[in-house]
Design a protein around this motif. Structure first.
Motif, short mmCIF file in Angstrom:
data_model
loop_
_atom_site.label_atom_id
_atom_site.label_comp_id
_atom_site.label_asym_id
_atom_site.label_seq_id
_atom_site.Cartn_x
_atom_site.Cartn_y
_atom_site.Cartn_z
N ARG A 34 -10.59 -2.42 -4.80
CA ARG A 34 -9.61 -2.45 -5.89
C ARG A 34 -9.97 -1.45 -6.98
O ARG A 34 -9.12 -0.77 -7.53
CB ARG A 34 -9.51 -3.87 -6.47
N PRO A 48 -2.22 0.54 -7.45
CA PRO A 48 -2.62 -0.86 -7.53
C PRO A 48 -1.95 -1.59 -8.68
O PRO A 48 -1.24 -1.01 -9.49
CB PRO A 48 -4.12 -0.73 -7.81
N PRO A 78 0.81 -1.22 0.00
CA PRO A 78 0.00 0.00 0.00
C PRO A 78 0.83 1.26 0.00
O PRO A 78 0.33 2.33 0.28
CB PRO A 78 -0.80 -0.14 1.31
N TYR A 86 -2.70 8.15 -3.06
CA TYR A 86 -3.52 6.95 -3.08
C TYR A 86 -2.62 5.76 -3.36
O TYR A 86 -1.57 5.88 -3.96
CB TYR A 86 -4.60 7.03 -4.16
N ARG A 87 -3.09 4.62 -2.93
CA ARG A 87 -2.35 3.40 -3.17
C ARG A 87 -2.26 3.12 -4.67
O ARG A 87 -3.23 3.23 -5.39
CB ARG A 87 -3.08 2.24 -2.49
N THR A 146 2.60 4.64 -0.97
CA THR A 146 2.23 5.71 -1.89
C THR A 146 3.45 6.29 -2.58
O THR A 146 3.33 7.25 -3.34
CB THR A 146 1.52 6.84 -1.12
N SER A 177 -12.31 9.68 0.89
CA SER A 177 -11.42 8.59 1.31
C SER A 177 -11.21 8.58 2.81
O SER A 177 -10.89 7.53 3.40
CB SER A 177 -10.06 8.70 0.61
N HIS A 190 -9.21 2.24 -5.91
CA HIS A 190 -7.77 2.51 -5.94
C HIS A 190 -7.25 2.53 -7.38
O HIS A 190 -6.46 3.39 -7.76
CB HIS A 190 -7.01 1.46 -5.13
N SER A 191 -7.68 1.55 -8.17
CA SER A 191 -7.16 1.42 -9.53
C SER A 191 -7.52 2.62 -10.40
O SER A 191 -6.66 3.19 -11.07
CB SER A 191 -7.72 0.15 -10.18
#
Length: 496
Positions: free
Chosen positions: A175, A94, A71, A91-92, A73, A218, A178-179
Protein backbone atom coordinates in the motif's frame (compact mmCIF):
# COMPACT_ATOMS: atom_id res chain seq x y z
CA UNK A 1 -46.45 -19.05 13.96
CA UNK A 2 -43.48 -20.19 11.86
CA UNK A 3 -40.27 -20.96 13.70
CA UNK A 4 -37.72 -18.17 13.89
CA UNK A 5 -35.27 -18.40 11.01
CA UNK A 6 -31.75 -19.14 12.19
CA UNK A 7 -28.94 -16.79 11.21
CA UNK A 8 -25.19 -16.67 11.44
CA UNK A 9 -23.78 -14.12 13.83
CA UNK A 10 -21.02 -11.90 12.46
CA UNK A 11 -17.95 -12.10 14.71
CA UNK A 12 -15.23 -11.22 12.19
CA UNK A 13 -16.81 -8.10 10.71
CA UNK A 14 -14.97 -4.94 9.85
CA UNK A 15 -14.30 -2.33 12.53
CA UNK A 16 -16.67 0.22 10.99
CA UNK A 17 -19.64 -2.20 11.06
CA UNK A 18 -18.86 -3.09 14.66
CA UNK A 19 -18.81 0.58 15.65
CA UNK A 20 -22.18 1.09 13.91
CA UNK A 21 -23.51 -2.16 15.48
CA UNK A 22 -24.76 -3.53 12.17
CA UNK A 23 -24.25 -6.92 10.58
CA UNK A 24 -21.15 -7.12 8.36
CA UNK A 25 -21.20 -9.51 5.38
CA UNK A 26 -17.41 -10.00 5.85
CA UNK A 27 -16.75 -9.74 2.11
CA UNK A 28 -13.13 -8.96 1.26
CA UNK A 29 -11.42 -6.73 0.33
CA UNK A 30 -14.36 -4.35 1.08
CA UNK A 31 -17.51 -5.32 2.88
CA UNK A 32 -20.94 -4.62 1.42
CA UNK A 33 -21.87 -1.88 3.90
CA UNK A 34 -18.66 0.11 3.31
CA UNK A 35 -19.11 -0.31 -0.43
CA UNK A 36 -22.74 0.85 -0.22
CA UNK A 37 -21.86 4.00 1.74
CA UNK A 38 -18.71 4.75 -0.24
CA UNK A 39 -16.35 4.73 2.75
CA UNK A 40 -12.97 3.01 3.30
CA UNK A 41 -13.07 -0.45 4.85
CA UNK A 42 -10.37 -1.70 7.22
CA UNK A 43 -10.42 -5.07 5.44
CA UNK A 44 -8.76 -3.25 2.55
CA UNK A 45 -6.86 -0.70 4.66
CA UNK A 46 -6.13 -2.14 8.15
CA UNK A 47 -4.24 1.02 9.12
CA UNK A 48 -7.50 3.04 9.33
CA UNK A 49 -9.05 0.84 12.02
CA UNK A 50 -7.49 2.71 14.94
CA UNK A 51 -8.51 6.09 13.51
CA UNK A 52 -12.22 5.32 13.12
CA UNK A 53 -14.46 7.58 15.25
CA UNK A 54 -16.08 5.79 18.22
CA UNK A 55 -19.65 6.80 17.28
CA UNK A 56 -22.71 4.90 16.16
CA UNK A 57 -22.80 6.50 12.73
CA UNK A 58 -19.59 7.43 10.93
CA UNK A 59 -19.08 10.93 9.63
CA UNK A 60 -20.26 11.26 6.01
CA UNK A 61 -17.43 10.72 3.58
CA UNK A 62 -17.44 11.69 -0.06
CA UNK A 63 -16.93 8.67 -2.24
CA UNK A 64 -13.66 8.62 -4.12
CA UNK A 65 -15.20 6.57 -6.86
CA UNK A 66 -14.99 2.93 -7.72
CA UNK A 67 -11.70 3.35 -9.54
CA UNK A 68 -9.92 3.84 -6.24
CA UNK A 69 -10.87 0.33 -5.18
CA UNK A 70 -9.57 -1.38 -8.28
CA UNK A 71 -6.06 -1.77 -9.65
CA UNK A 72 -7.02 0.15 -12.75
CA UNK A 73 -4.47 2.69 -13.98
CA UNK A 74 -7.04 4.76 -15.87
CA UNK A 75 -7.47 7.19 -12.98
CA UNK A 76 -3.86 8.34 -12.91
CA UNK A 77 -3.04 11.98 -13.66
CA UNK A 78 -2.48 12.86 -17.31
CA UNK A 79 1.03 13.18 -18.64
CA UNK A 80 2.18 16.82 -18.37
CA UNK A 81 2.76 18.77 -21.59
CA UNK A 82 6.53 19.04 -21.13
CA UNK A 83 6.87 15.29 -21.43
CA UNK A 84 3.94 14.56 -23.70
CA UNK A 85 6.08 12.33 -25.89
CA UNK A 86 7.35 10.34 -22.94
CA UNK A 87 4.39 9.22 -20.82
CA UNK A 88 5.00 8.44 -17.20
CA UNK A 89 4.92 4.86 -15.97
CA UNK A 90 1.52 3.65 -14.78
CA UNK A 91 0.83 2.73 -11.19
CA UNK A 92 -2.24 1.74 -9.29
CA UNK A 93 -4.09 4.70 -7.80
CA UNK A 94 -4.68 3.88 -4.13
CA UNK A 95 -7.08 5.11 -1.48
CA UNK A 96 -5.64 8.48 -0.39
CA UNK A 97 -6.35 7.92 3.29
CA UNK A 98 -3.03 6.25 4.25
CA UNK A 99 -1.20 9.43 3.23
CA UNK A 100 -3.47 11.86 5.04
CA UNK A 101 -4.08 9.92 8.21
CA UNK A 102 -2.30 11.17 11.30
CA UNK A 103 -2.45 7.77 12.93
CA UNK A 104 0.56 6.42 14.77
CA UNK A 105 0.86 3.60 12.25
CA UNK A 106 1.19 6.01 9.33
CA UNK A 107 3.79 8.11 11.11
CA UNK A 108 5.81 5.06 12.04
CA UNK A 109 5.67 3.83 8.44
CA UNK A 110 7.04 7.14 7.17
CA UNK A 111 9.85 7.07 9.72
CA UNK A 112 10.63 3.49 8.76
CA UNK A 113 10.77 4.33 5.05
CA UNK A 114 12.86 7.47 5.53
CA UNK A 115 15.34 5.64 7.76
CA UNK A 116 15.64 2.79 5.27
CA UNK A 117 16.18 5.23 2.42
CA UNK A 118 18.94 7.24 4.11
CA UNK A 119 20.78 4.18 5.43
CA UNK A 120 20.39 1.58 2.67
CA UNK A 121 18.34 2.49 -0.42
CA UNK A 122 20.35 5.61 -1.28
CA UNK A 123 23.48 3.47 -1.64
CA UNK A 124 21.83 1.39 -4.37
CA UNK A 125 20.90 4.28 -6.69
CA UNK A 126 24.50 4.94 -7.79
CA UNK A 127 26.26 2.03 -9.50
CA UNK A 128 29.88 3.13 -9.09
CA UNK A 129 30.05 6.70 -7.79
CA UNK A 130 30.69 7.56 -4.11
CA UNK A 131 30.06 11.25 -4.89
CA UNK A 132 26.56 10.74 -6.27
CA UNK A 133 25.85 8.21 -3.52
CA UNK A 134 26.45 10.94 -0.91
CA UNK A 135 24.18 13.30 -2.84
CA UNK A 136 21.34 10.75 -2.89
CA UNK A 137 21.82 10.12 0.84
CA UNK A 138 22.22 13.65 2.24
CA UNK A 139 21.49 16.39 -0.27
CA UNK A 140 18.39 14.99 -1.96
CA UNK A 141 16.37 14.47 1.27
CA UNK A 142 17.31 17.97 2.42
CA UNK A 143 16.06 19.37 -0.89
CA UNK A 144 12.81 17.45 -0.44
CA UNK A 145 12.35 19.02 3.00
CA UNK A 146 12.36 22.53 1.48
CA UNK A 147 8.83 22.02 0.14
CA UNK A 148 9.26 19.63 -2.81
CA UNK A 149 6.56 17.24 -1.61
CA UNK A 150 6.62 15.20 -4.81
CA UNK A 151 10.34 14.52 -4.27
CA UNK A 152 9.75 13.49 -0.64
CA UNK A 153 6.97 11.11 -1.72
CA UNK A 154 9.22 9.68 -4.46
CA UNK A 155 11.94 8.91 -1.90
CA UNK A 156 9.43 7.11 0.32
CA UNK A 157 7.95 5.21 -2.64
CA UNK A 158 11.33 3.85 -3.76
CA UNK A 159 12.23 2.98 -0.18
CA UNK A 160 8.95 1.07 0.22
CA UNK A 161 9.62 -0.82 -2.99
CA UNK A 162 13.12 -1.69 -1.77
CA UNK A 163 11.69 -3.11 1.44
CA UNK A 164 9.10 -5.00 -0.60
CA UNK A 165 11.92 -6.76 -2.44
CA UNK A 166 12.71 -8.43 0.92
CA UNK A 167 9.07 -8.92 1.97
CA UNK A 168 6.99 -9.11 -1.24
CA UNK A 169 3.76 -10.12 0.55
CA UNK A 170 3.78 -7.34 3.14
CA UNK A 171 0.46 -5.57 2.54
CA UNK A 172 1.49 -2.42 4.41
CA UNK A 173 4.54 -2.00 2.15
CA UNK A 174 2.47 -2.72 -0.95
CA UNK A 175 0.00 0.00 0.00
CA UNK A 176 2.79 2.40 0.88
CA UNK A 177 4.67 1.91 -2.40
CA UNK A 178 1.50 2.44 -4.45
CA UNK A 179 0.26 5.35 -2.34
CA UNK A 180 3.46 7.37 -2.32
CA UNK A 181 4.15 6.84 -5.99
CA UNK A 182 0.58 7.83 -6.93
CA UNK A 183 1.00 10.99 -4.85
CA UNK A 184 4.37 11.61 -6.52
CA UNK A 185 2.93 11.32 -10.03
CA UNK A 186 0.02 13.61 -9.22
CA UNK A 187 2.11 16.45 -7.77
CA UNK A 188 4.98 15.93 -10.22
CA UNK A 189 2.60 16.21 -13.16
CA UNK A 190 0.98 19.32 -11.68
CA UNK A 191 4.39 20.97 -11.24
CA UNK A 192 5.46 20.14 -14.79
CA UNK A 193 2.22 21.54 -16.18
CA UNK A 194 2.97 24.86 -14.45
CA UNK A 195 6.40 24.95 -16.08
CA UNK A 196 10.00 24.24 -15.16
CA UNK A 197 11.99 27.10 -13.69
CA UNK A 198 15.16 27.71 -11.74
CA UNK A 199 13.53 27.00 -8.39
CA UNK A 200 12.07 23.58 -9.24
CA UNK A 201 14.40 22.22 -11.95
CA UNK A 202 16.59 20.20 -9.57
CA UNK A 203 13.66 18.65 -7.70
CA UNK A 204 11.88 17.74 -10.94
CA UNK A 205 15.00 16.10 -12.39
CA UNK A 206 15.58 14.05 -9.22
CA UNK A 207 11.91 13.05 -9.07
CA UNK A 208 12.00 11.97 -12.73
CA UNK A 209 15.04 9.82 -11.93
CA UNK A 210 13.30 8.22 -8.94
CA UNK A 211 10.20 7.54 -11.05
CA UNK A 212 12.50 5.75 -13.51
CA UNK A 213 13.99 3.67 -10.68
CA UNK A 214 10.50 2.85 -9.44
CA UNK A 215 9.32 1.86 -12.90
CA UNK A 216 12.27 -0.49 -13.31
CA UNK A 217 12.03 -2.02 -9.85
CA UNK A 218 8.25 -2.57 -10.11
CA UNK A 219 8.94 -5.21 -12.74
CA UNK A 220 10.26 -7.45 -9.96
CA UNK A 221 6.74 -7.91 -8.65
CA UNK A 222 5.01 -8.76 -11.92
CA UNK A 223 3.65 -12.25 -12.29
CA UNK A 224 4.72 -12.53 -15.91
CA UNK A 225 6.39 -15.95 -16.14
CA UNK A 226 6.04 -16.37 -19.87
CA UNK A 227 9.76 -16.85 -20.38
CA UNK A 228 9.29 -20.55 -21.17
CA UNK A 229 10.63 -21.32 -24.63
CA UNK A 230 7.68 -23.65 -25.23
CA UNK A 231 5.16 -20.85 -24.65
CA UNK A 232 3.93 -19.32 -27.92
CA UNK A 233 0.97 -17.44 -26.44
CA UNK A 234 2.63 -14.03 -26.84
CA UNK A 235 1.81 -13.47 -23.19
CA UNK A 236 5.10 -11.71 -22.53
CA UNK A 237 4.65 -7.96 -22.04
CA UNK A 238 7.51 -5.69 -23.09
CA UNK A 239 8.66 -3.32 -20.31
CA UNK A 240 7.89 -0.21 -22.35
CA UNK A 241 7.27 1.82 -19.19
CA UNK A 242 11.03 1.61 -18.57
CA UNK A 243 11.68 3.50 -21.78
CA UNK A 244 8.89 6.01 -21.16
CA UNK A 245 10.16 6.86 -17.68
CA UNK A 246 13.85 7.13 -18.64
CA UNK A 247 12.94 9.13 -21.74
CA UNK A 248 11.00 11.36 -19.34
CA UNK A 249 14.26 12.08 -17.53
CA UNK A 250 15.81 13.05 -20.86
CA UNK A 251 12.90 15.38 -21.61
CA UNK A 252 13.24 17.13 -18.24
CA UNK A 253 16.98 17.57 -18.77
CA UNK A 254 16.46 19.01 -22.25
CA UNK A 255 13.83 21.44 -20.97
CA UNK A 256 15.78 22.66 -17.94
CA UNK A 257 19.46 22.35 -18.82
CA UNK A 258 19.93 26.13 -18.64
CA UNK A 259 19.51 25.78 -14.86
CA UNK A 260 20.73 22.23 -14.30
CA UNK A 261 24.12 22.89 -15.92
CA UNK A 262 25.07 24.96 -12.85
CA UNK A 263 23.60 22.58 -10.26
CA UNK A 264 25.91 21.15 -7.63
CA UNK A 265 23.41 18.33 -7.17
CA UNK A 266 22.52 17.29 -10.71
CA UNK A 267 25.87 17.71 -12.49
CA UNK A 268 27.79 15.25 -10.24
CA UNK A 269 25.03 12.66 -10.72
CA UNK A 270 25.18 13.06 -14.51
CA UNK A 271 28.98 13.09 -14.54
CA UNK A 272 29.03 9.80 -12.65
CA UNK A 273 27.92 8.23 -15.94
CA UNK A 274 30.77 7.24 -18.26
CA UNK A 275 31.32 9.47 -21.30
CA UNK A 276 29.15 8.41 -24.21
CA UNK A 277 31.40 7.61 -27.19
CA UNK A 278 29.59 5.91 -30.03
CA UNK A 279 30.96 4.57 -33.30
CA UNK A 280 28.40 5.43 -35.99
CA UNK A 281 30.88 5.47 -38.86
CA UNK A 282 29.96 2.01 -40.09
CA UNK A 283 33.61 1.42 -41.02
CA UNK A 284 34.57 -0.79 -38.09
CA UNK A 285 33.46 -4.31 -37.25
CA UNK A 286 31.57 -4.25 -33.94
CA UNK A 287 30.41 -6.92 -31.50
CA UNK A 288 26.70 -6.38 -32.19
CA UNK A 289 27.14 -5.50 -35.86
CA UNK A 290 25.20 -8.61 -36.95
CA UNK A 291 22.06 -7.01 -35.56
CA UNK A 292 22.21 -4.50 -38.43
CA UNK A 293 22.58 -7.09 -41.18
CA UNK A 294 19.73 -6.67 -43.65
CA UNK A 295 18.56 -3.36 -42.20
CA UNK A 296 18.37 -1.69 -45.64
CA UNK A 297 16.06 -4.38 -47.00
CA UNK A 298 13.82 -4.08 -43.94
CA UNK A 299 13.61 -0.31 -44.16
CA UNK A 300 12.72 -0.33 -47.85
CA UNK A 301 10.15 -3.10 -47.33
CA UNK A 302 8.35 -1.84 -44.23
CA UNK A 303 8.72 1.96 -44.18
CA UNK A 304 6.74 3.88 -46.80
CA UNK A 305 8.39 7.27 -47.17
CA UNK A 306 12.05 8.43 -47.18
CA UNK A 307 11.64 10.30 -43.89
CA UNK A 308 10.39 7.20 -42.06
CA UNK A 309 13.12 5.12 -43.65
CA UNK A 310 15.78 7.55 -42.43
CA UNK A 311 14.39 7.63 -38.88
CA UNK A 312 14.16 3.83 -38.70
CA UNK A 313 17.67 3.35 -40.04
CA UNK A 314 19.09 5.88 -37.59
CA UNK A 315 17.14 4.39 -34.69
CA UNK A 316 18.65 0.95 -35.31
CA UNK A 317 22.17 2.26 -35.90
CA UNK A 318 22.13 4.43 -32.80
CA UNK A 319 20.72 1.66 -30.55
CA UNK A 320 23.35 -0.85 -31.71
CA UNK A 321 26.12 1.73 -31.26
CA UNK A 322 25.02 2.23 -27.64
CA UNK A 323 25.07 -1.57 -27.12
CA UNK A 324 28.62 -1.80 -28.51
CA UNK A 325 29.79 1.04 -26.25
CA UNK A 326 28.14 -0.36 -23.09
CA UNK A 327 29.34 -3.90 -23.84
CA UNK A 328 32.96 -2.76 -23.37
CA UNK A 329 32.40 -1.07 -19.96
CA UNK A 330 29.37 -2.77 -18.38
CA UNK A 331 30.48 -2.61 -14.72
CA UNK A 332 30.27 1.19 -14.78
CA UNK A 333 26.49 1.12 -15.13
CA UNK A 334 26.84 2.10 -18.80
CA UNK A 335 24.06 -0.29 -19.95
CA UNK A 336 21.48 1.83 -18.08
CA UNK A 337 22.17 4.74 -20.43
CA UNK A 338 20.52 2.75 -23.24
CA UNK A 339 17.01 3.42 -21.93
CA UNK A 340 17.42 7.20 -22.01
CA UNK A 341 19.52 7.57 -25.15
CA UNK A 342 17.64 5.49 -27.71
CA UNK A 343 15.28 7.45 -29.93
CA UNK A 344 11.52 7.66 -29.75
CA UNK A 345 11.43 5.90 -33.11
CA UNK A 346 13.20 2.89 -31.60
CA UNK A 347 10.54 2.67 -28.90
CA UNK A 348 7.89 2.76 -31.64
CA UNK A 349 9.67 -0.12 -33.39
CA UNK A 350 9.53 -2.07 -30.13
CA UNK A 351 5.82 -1.35 -29.78
CA UNK A 352 5.36 -2.70 -33.31
CA UNK A 353 7.38 -5.78 -32.26
CA UNK A 354 9.77 -5.56 -35.17
CA UNK A 355 12.09 -8.60 -34.85
CA UNK A 356 15.24 -6.48 -35.20
CA UNK A 357 14.17 -4.14 -32.40
CA UNK A 358 13.30 -7.11 -30.18
CA UNK A 359 16.68 -8.74 -30.85
CA UNK A 360 18.44 -5.47 -29.96
CA UNK A 361 16.39 -5.28 -26.76
CA UNK A 362 17.31 -8.88 -25.86
CA UNK A 363 20.99 -7.99 -26.22
CA UNK A 364 20.45 -4.96 -24.01
CA UNK A 365 18.95 -7.11 -21.26
CA UNK A 366 21.89 -9.48 -21.67
CA UNK A 367 24.17 -6.57 -20.77
CA UNK A 368 22.28 -6.10 -17.49
CA UNK A 369 23.46 -9.54 -16.32
CA UNK A 370 26.61 -7.97 -14.86
CA UNK A 371 24.40 -5.72 -12.68
CA UNK A 372 22.34 -8.61 -11.29
CA UNK A 373 23.50 -7.86 -7.74
CA UNK A 374 21.64 -4.52 -7.76
CA UNK A 375 18.25 -5.11 -6.11
CA UNK A 376 16.18 -3.23 -8.70
CA UNK A 377 17.87 -5.15 -11.53
CA UNK A 378 18.03 -8.58 -9.90
CA UNK A 379 16.83 -11.32 -12.22
CA UNK A 380 16.04 -8.82 -14.98
CA UNK A 381 18.47 -10.28 -17.53
CA UNK A 382 17.15 -13.83 -17.30
CA UNK A 383 13.45 -12.92 -17.07
CA UNK A 384 13.40 -10.38 -19.90
CA UNK A 385 15.70 -12.25 -22.29
CA UNK A 386 13.67 -15.43 -21.88
CA UNK A 387 10.46 -13.44 -22.36
CA UNK A 388 11.68 -11.86 -25.59
CA UNK A 389 13.04 -15.16 -26.89
CA UNK A 390 9.60 -16.71 -26.31
CA UNK A 391 8.28 -14.38 -29.05
CA UNK A 392 10.53 -15.99 -31.67
CA UNK A 393 10.34 -19.32 -33.46
CA UNK A 394 13.42 -21.53 -32.88
CA UNK A 395 13.18 -22.46 -36.56
CA UNK A 396 13.64 -18.84 -37.61
CA UNK A 397 16.98 -19.04 -39.39
CA UNK A 398 17.32 -15.26 -39.64
CA UNK A 399 16.81 -14.21 -36.01
CA UNK A 400 17.30 -17.26 -33.80
CA UNK A 401 21.12 -17.28 -34.28
CA UNK A 402 21.28 -13.59 -33.31
CA UNK A 403 19.60 -14.36 -29.99
CA UNK A 404 22.24 -16.84 -28.88
CA UNK A 405 24.51 -14.33 -27.14
CA UNK A 406 21.83 -12.84 -24.85
CA UNK A 407 20.49 -16.36 -24.19
CA UNK A 408 23.93 -17.67 -23.25
CA UNK A 409 24.58 -14.69 -20.97
CA UNK A 410 21.14 -14.72 -19.33
CA UNK A 411 21.42 -18.42 -18.48
CA UNK A 412 25.00 -18.24 -17.24
CA UNK A 413 25.40 -19.41 -13.63
CA UNK A 414 28.15 -17.68 -11.72
CA UNK A 415 29.20 -14.35 -10.25
CA UNK A 416 31.74 -13.39 -12.91
CA UNK A 417 31.18 -14.05 -16.61
CA UNK A 418 34.48 -15.05 -18.31
CA UNK A 419 35.67 -12.66 -21.05
CA UNK A 420 35.53 -15.40 -23.68
CA UNK A 421 31.79 -15.86 -23.02
CA UNK A 422 31.07 -12.16 -22.59
CA UNK A 423 33.04 -11.25 -25.70
CA UNK A 424 35.17 -8.46 -24.20
CA UNK A 425 38.24 -8.26 -21.99
CA UNK A 426 37.53 -6.78 -18.54
CA UNK A 427 41.18 -5.73 -18.24
CA UNK A 428 40.84 -3.00 -20.86
CA UNK A 429 37.72 -1.48 -19.26
CA UNK A 430 39.60 1.23 -17.34
CA UNK A 431 41.77 2.10 -20.34
CA UNK A 432 38.64 2.60 -22.45
CA UNK A 433 37.13 4.85 -19.77
CA UNK A 434 40.29 6.97 -19.64
CA UNK A 435 40.29 7.27 -23.42
CA UNK A 436 36.61 8.24 -23.49
CA UNK A 437 37.07 10.89 -20.79
CA UNK A 438 39.52 12.73 -23.03
CA UNK A 439 36.59 13.56 -25.32
CA UNK A 440 34.61 15.08 -22.45
CA UNK A 441 32.25 13.65 -19.86
CA UNK A 442 28.53 13.01 -20.08
CA UNK A 443 27.82 16.66 -19.29
CA UNK A 444 29.67 17.77 -22.43
CA UNK A 445 27.45 15.39 -24.40
CA UNK A 446 24.35 17.00 -22.89
CA UNK A 447 25.75 20.48 -23.57
CA UNK A 448 26.05 19.62 -27.25
CA UNK A 449 22.54 18.15 -27.28
CA UNK A 450 21.16 21.23 -25.56
CA UNK A 451 22.77 23.61 -28.05
CA UNK A 452 21.48 21.66 -31.04
CA UNK A 453 18.06 21.22 -29.44
CA UNK A 454 17.75 24.97 -28.85
CA UNK A 455 18.69 25.65 -32.47
CA UNK A 456 15.98 23.28 -33.70
CA UNK A 457 13.10 24.57 -31.58
CA UNK A 458 11.63 26.35 -34.61
CA UNK A 459 11.27 23.13 -36.60
CA UNK A 460 7.79 22.70 -38.15
CA UNK A 461 5.52 20.13 -36.47
CA UNK A 462 5.87 17.77 -39.43
CA UNK A 463 9.59 17.39 -38.80
CA UNK A 464 10.93 14.43 -36.77
CA UNK A 465 11.22 14.69 -33.02
CA UNK A 466 13.99 17.18 -32.27
CA UNK A 467 15.47 15.13 -29.45
CA UNK A 468 15.87 12.14 -31.77
CA UNK A 469 17.54 14.22 -34.47
CA UNK A 470 19.98 16.01 -32.21
CA UNK A 471 20.89 12.83 -30.37
CA UNK A 472 21.83 11.12 -33.61
CA UNK A 473 23.68 14.14 -34.98
CA UNK A 474 25.56 14.59 -31.70
CA UNK A 475 26.66 10.96 -31.62
CA UNK A 476 27.63 11.10 -35.29
CA UNK A 477 29.76 14.22 -34.80
CA UNK A 478 31.52 12.65 -31.80
CA UNK A 479 32.08 9.46 -33.81
CA UNK A 480 33.70 11.46 -36.62
CA UNK A 481 35.92 13.23 -34.08
CA UNK A 482 37.07 9.88 -32.72
CA UNK A 483 37.85 8.70 -36.26
CA UNK A 484 39.98 11.80 -36.85
CA UNK A 485 41.88 11.22 -33.61
CA UNK A 486 42.53 7.60 -34.54
CA UNK A 487 43.74 8.61 -38.00
CA UNK A 488 46.14 11.21 -36.55
CA UNK A 489 47.42 8.68 -34.02
CA UNK A 490 48.08 6.09 -36.74
CA UNK A 491 49.85 8.61 -38.94
CA UNK A 492 52.03 9.73 -36.07
CA UNK A 493 53.14 6.18 -35.34
CA UNK A 494 53.39 4.87 -38.91
CA UNK A 495 56.91 4.07 -40.24
CA UNK A 496 58.42 6.76 -42.49
Amino acid sequence: MPPRRSHKKSRAGCRRCKVRKIKCDEIHPRCGNCTKHGVPCDFEHPSIAESLPPVDTPRPTTSTGSNCDSPSTSTLPPTPPVASSTPLPLYRKPEPLPLTSNSKGSRMMELKLLHHYTTITCETLAISSPVSEKIWRDTVPNLAFTGANFLADALLAVSALHLRSHAPRDQELIRASHSYMASTLSEYGASLSKGINESNAEALFLTAALIAFQSTASRIFTRDDSGDLTDRSDGYALPLSWFHSFQGVKAVVASSWQWLRHSGIVVPIIESQPALNLDLSGHNATFFGQLLTGVEDEVLRLDDDPESQLLTRQAYQHAVAVLDWAHKIPHTGAPLVFLATVSRRFVELLEARRPRALAILASYFGLLKVLDSVWWLKGVARREVMGIVSLFDPDDEEWWPRLQWPLRIALYEGDMIPPDIWGADWAVEKALLDQASQNGGFVSHIELLSQMFSAMQNMPPSMPDALDVVAHQSALSRSKAMDRQTLLHNEAHSPR
